[in-house]
Design a protein around this motif. Structure first.
Motif, PDB file in Angstrom:
ATOM      1  N   ALA A   1     -15.168  45.855 -17.488  1.00 59.81           N
ATOM      2  CA  ALA A   1     -15.294  46.141 -16.067  1.00 59.81           C
ATOM      3  C   ALA A   1     -15.277  47.649 -15.802  1.00 59.81           C
ATOM      4  O   ALA A   1     -16.086  48.167 -15.016  1.00 59.81           O
ATOM      5  CB  ALA A   1     -14.164  45.461 -15.295  1.00 59.81           C
ATOM      6  N   LEU A   2     -14.375  48.359 -16.456  1.00 51.85           N
ATOM      7  CA  LEU A   2     -14.318  49.815 -16.294  1.00 51.85           C
ATOM      8  C   LEU A   2     -15.612  50.476 -16.763  1.00 51.85           C
ATOM      9  O   LEU A   2     -16.137  51.383 -16.096  1.00 51.85           O
ATOM     10  CB  LEU A   2     -13.129  50.371 -17.081  1.00 51.85           C
ATOM     11  CG  LEU A   2     -11.745  50.129 -16.478  1.00 51.85           C
ATOM     12  CD1 LEU A   2     -10.656  50.470 -17.489  1.00 51.85           C
ATOM     13  CD2 LEU A   2     -11.543  50.932 -15.195  1.00 51.85           C
ATOM     14  N   ASN A   3     -16.118  50.025 -17.886  1.00 57.24           N
ATOM     15  CA  ASN A   3     -17.363  50.600 -18.415  1.00 57.24           C
ATOM     16  C   ASN A   3     -18.544  50.320 -17.491  1.00 57.24           C
ATOM     17  O   ASN A   3     -19.400  51.180 -17.268  1.00 57.24           O
ATOM     18  CB  ASN A   3     -17.647  50.057 -19.810  1.00 57.24           C
ATOM     19  CG  ASN A   3     -16.707  50.617 -20.863  1.00 57.24           C
ATOM     20  OD1 ASN A   3     -16.076  51.655 -20.657  1.00 57.24           O
ATOM     21  ND2 ASN A   3     -16.597  49.939 -21.991  1.00 57.24           N
ATOM     22  N   ALA A   4     -18.582  49.111 -16.940  1.00 55.28           N
ATOM     23  CA  ALA A   4     -19.700  48.730 -16.082  1.00 55.28           C
ATOM     24  C   ALA A   4     -19.729  49.548 -14.791  1.00 55.28           C
ATOM     25  O   ALA A   4     -20.802  49.854 -14.260  1.00 55.28           O
ATOM     26  CB  ALA A   4     -19.628  47.242 -15.765  1.00 55.28           C
ATOM     27  N   LEU A   5     -18.547  49.909 -14.285  1.00 51.75           N
ATOM     28  CA  LEU A   5     -18.463  50.594 -12.994  1.00 51.75           C
ATOM     29  C   LEU A   5     -18.214  52.096 -13.115  1.00 51.75           C
ATOM     30  O   LEU A   5     -18.055  52.775 -12.096  1.00 51.75           O
ATOM     31  CB  LEU A   5     -17.336  49.959 -12.158  1.00 51.75           C
ATOM     32  CG  LEU A   5     -17.533  48.489 -11.776  1.00 51.75           C
ATOM     33  CD1 LEU A   5     -16.249  47.926 -11.172  1.00 51.75           C
ATOM     34  CD2 LEU A   5     -18.687  48.329 -10.799  1.00 51.75           C
ATOM     35  N   LYS A   6     -18.180  52.618 -14.316  1.00 46.77           N
ATOM     36  CA  LYS A   6     -17.757  54.011 -14.525  1.00 46.77           C
ATOM     37  C   LYS A   6     -18.618  55.036 -13.808  1.00 46.77           C
ATOM     38  O   LYS A   6     -18.134  56.118 -13.429  1.00 46.77           O
ATOM     39  CB  LYS A   6     -17.703  54.326 -16.020  1.00 46.77           C
ATOM     40  CG  LYS A   6     -19.053  54.290 -16.712  1.00 46.77           C
ATOM     41  CD  LYS A   6     -18.925  54.635 -18.190  1.00 46.77           C
ATOM     42  CE  LYS A   6     -20.293  54.614 -18.868  1.00 46.77           C
ATOM     43  NZ  LYS A   6     -20.225  54.985 -20.280  1.00 46.77           N
ATOM     44  N   ASP A   7     -19.894  54.747 -13.607  1.00 46.79           N
ATOM     45  CA  ASP A   7     -20.780  55.715 -12.961  1.00 46.79           C
ATOM     46  C   ASP A   7     -20.973  55.440 -11.476  1.00 46.79           C
ATOM     47  O   ASP A   7     -21.722  56.152 -10.807  1.00 46.79           O
ATOM     48  CB  ASP A   7     -22.147  55.713 -13.662  1.00 46.79           C
ATOM     49  CG  ASP A   7     -22.058  56.206 -15.104  1.00 46.79           C
ATOM     50  OD1 ASP A   7     -21.244  57.106 -15.366  1.00 46.79           O
ATOM     51  OD2 ASP A   7     -22.804  55.691 -15.956  1.00 46.79           O
ATOM     52  N   CYS A   8     -20.317  54.417 -10.950  1.00 49.82           N
ATOM     53  CA  CYS A   8     -20.473  54.061  -9.538  1.00 49.82           C
ATOM     54  C   CYS A   8     -19.581  54.947  -8.668  1.00 49.82           C
ATOM     55  O   CYS A   8     -18.427  55.206  -9.006  1.00 49.82           O
ATOM     56  CB  CYS A   8     -20.111  52.598  -9.312  1.00 49.82           C
ATOM     57  SG  CYS A   8     -21.207  51.433 -10.179  1.00 49.82           S
ATOM     58  N   THR A   9     -20.120  55.372  -7.552  1.00 49.53           N
ATOM     59  CA  THR A   9     -19.369  56.243  -6.642  1.00 49.53           C
ATOM     60  C   THR A   9     -19.270  55.675  -5.234  1.00 49.53           C
ATOM     61  O   THR A   9     -18.634  56.278  -4.369  1.00 49.53           O
ATOM     62  CB  THR A   9     -20.032  57.634  -6.561  1.00 49.53           C
ATOM     63  OG1 THR A   9     -21.382  57.487  -6.091  1.00 49.53           O
ATOM     64  CG2 THR A   9     -20.038  58.310  -7.926  1.00 49.53           C
ATOM     65  N   ASN A  10     -19.888  54.513  -4.992  1.00 48.77           N
ATOM     66  CA  ASN A  10     -19.840  53.924  -3.655  1.00 48.77           C
ATOM     67  C   ASN A  10     -20.088  52.417  -3.750  1.00 48.77           C
ATOM     68  O   ASN A  10     -20.426  51.890  -4.813  1.00 48.77           O
ATOM     69  CB  ASN A  10     -20.858  54.584  -2.719  1.00 48.77           C
ATOM     70  CG  ASN A  10     -22.269  54.561  -3.284  1.00 48.77           C
ATOM     71  OD1 ASN A  10     -22.766  53.511  -3.703  1.00 48.77           O
ATOM     72  ND2 ASN A  10     -22.928  55.716  -3.313  1.00 48.77           N
ATOM     73  N   ASP A  11     -19.927  51.743  -2.613  1.00 48.33           N
ATOM     74  CA  ASP A  11     -20.077  50.292  -2.572  1.00 48.33           C
ATOM     75  C   ASP A  11     -21.484  49.848  -2.973  1.00 48.33           C
ATOM     76  O   ASP A  11     -21.650  48.840  -3.671  1.00 48.33           O
ATOM     77  CB  ASP A  11     -19.793  49.764  -1.160  1.00 48.33           C
ATOM     78  CG  ASP A  11     -18.331  49.842  -0.780  1.00 48.33           C
ATOM     79  OD1 ASP A  11     -17.480  49.858  -1.679  1.00 48.33           O
ATOM     80  OD2 ASP A  11     -18.033  49.879   0.437  1.00 48.33           O
ATOM     81  N   GLU A  12     -22.488  50.575  -2.528  1.00 46.42           N
ATOM     82  CA  GLU A  12     -23.866  50.179  -2.792  1.00 46.42           C
ATOM     83  C   GLU A  12     -24.157  50.154  -4.295  1.00 46.42           C
ATOM     84  O   GLU A  12     -24.806  49.225  -4.797  1.00 46.42           O
ATOM     85  CB  GLU A  12     -24.836  51.119  -2.075  1.00 46.42           C
ATOM     86  CG  GLU A  12     -26.290  50.712  -2.222  1.00 46.42           C
ATOM     87  CD  GLU A  12     -27.217  51.572  -1.372  1.00 46.42           C
ATOM     88  OE1 GLU A  12     -28.445  51.401  -1.489  1.00 46.42           O
ATOM     89  OE2 GLU A  12     -26.712  52.410  -0.597  1.00 46.42           O
ATOM     90  N   GLU A  13     -23.677  51.156  -4.993  1.00 46.50           N
ATOM     91  CA  GLU A  13     -23.906  51.182  -6.443  1.00 46.50           C
ATOM     92  C   GLU A  13     -23.106  50.088  -7.141  1.00 46.50           C
ATOM     93  O   GLU A  13     -23.618  49.401  -8.038  1.00 46.50           O
ATOM     94  CB  GLU A  13     -23.519  52.554  -6.997  1.00 46.50           C
ATOM     95  CG  GLU A  13     -24.423  53.683  -6.504  1.00 46.50           C
ATOM     96  CD  GLU A  13     -23.889  55.060  -6.866  1.00 46.50           C
ATOM     97  OE1 GLU A  13     -24.607  56.044  -6.619  1.00 46.50           O
ATOM     98  OE2 GLU A  13     -22.757  55.163  -7.393  1.00 46.50           O
TER      99      GLU A  13
END
Length: 317
Positions: free
Chosen positions: A230-242
């Protein structure tokens, strides 16, 4: 306001805990955990109630608050219908049949009467929604609330909270509800996900929540999705849309309905709120919007009311 120096036998208060700093600040406390602790450390109801009060006053002191709204989830609570969800696993099914302290429910039943004339403490019993939902609703409608709970689900709130384990206050910048994720390790070395804001909700949508028996995403890239994934999947996300794109892409890839998992994990911002409403606010791609609306047409929750399982064991932190 209760005299904390007299209550706790202190000669003085640290400058950072001066009572003047607390004026107007309201503690929003998840009282279920404190009730559980009080019920396990005393054999008489009156003793339990006094300890329960001391726990509340301690949190008021630590969170620099002059009053408290304490939310409880009594036995038989409808829990916003989460027990009716047709998720991968039954909501809180892992708690069924577990023994609870005999005085736990008497504490929660008697609390309103015990504190009815208290100058600073208000008790709220939630019969239709869970205490967590009540706390989140309070946090969104108030501008002076400080949230205190050992329940990690409430990390999704963007507003000010006090971390019991670190003694630090957390709040997101104004206008930021997404927040951040961070790694945390138990003394035994097990990786846990922490953070603040809706980023934590999206992480739970992937890895699930073992405390409430919510499975989350069954497979991500053909592998089980735990905390690290989960951390790896979301590591580059900076907002809800991403983040919602990552999450719903994962559910769509294996044709898993995300709505029962989301409804089990999402906490209400107001009485008209829902996980579906939140997801529709997040800038969905046309593909994921179609997927979400199609899955909403499926039979993903029971329509009939039934008695809630009596599942009151607090989660481990």
């Amino acid at each position: 306001m209760v005299d904390l120096k007299a209550k706790f036998g202190l000669k003085s208060l640290p400058v950072s805990q001066d009572p003047s700093d607390a004026l107007g600040r309201v503690l929003l406390l998840d009282g279920d955990g404190s009730a559980y602790k009080a019920a396990t450390t005393a054999k008489k109801l009156e003793t339990c109630m006094r300890r329960f009060e001391v726990f509340i006053l301690e949190y008021m002191f630590l969170a620099k608050c002059s009053s408290a709204r304490v939310h409880l989830t009594p036995s038989g609570c409808f829990k916003n219908g989460r027990h009716l969800l047709k998720g991968v696993k039954p909501y809180q099914g892992n708690r069924s049949g577990k023994a609870k302290p005999p005085l736990l429910e008497p504490i929660r039943s008697y609390a309103v009467e015990y504190f009815k004339n208290h100058p600073d403490i208000t008790i709220i019993q939630n019969f239709d929604i869970e205490a967590d939902d009540g706390l989140m609703i309070d946090h969104y409608r108030m501008d002076n609330g400080v949230l205190v709970s050992e329940d990690k689900d409430l990390q999704i709130s963007p507003f000010e909270s006090y971390d019991i384990n670190t003694g630090k206050f957390k709040v997101l910048d104004q206008g930021d509800r997404y927040g951040y994720l961070e790694e945390h390790y138990t003394p035994g070395g097990t990786l846990k996900v922490k953070g603040k804001g809706t980023a934590f909700f999206f992480a739970q949508m992937l890895m699930g929540d073992t405390a409430d028996n919510v499975a989350g995403l069954q497979k991500l890239n053909n592998k089980l999705c735990g905390a690290r994934a989960a951390l790896n999947a979301l590591k580059d996300c900076t907002n809800d849309e991403e983040a919602v794109g990552v999450v719903l892409d994962g559910y769509r890839a294996i044709n898993q309905n995300p709505l029962p998992e989301a409804a089990a994990l999402w906490l209400l911002r107001n009485r008209e709120d829902s996980a579906l409403k939140f997801l529709q606010e997040t800038g969905l791609s046309s593909t994921n919007l179609d997927f979400l609306l199609t899955k909403n047409e499926e039979d993903w929750k029971d329509d009939v009311h039934s008695d809630c399982a009596d599942t009151d064991c607090p989660e481990s932190v």
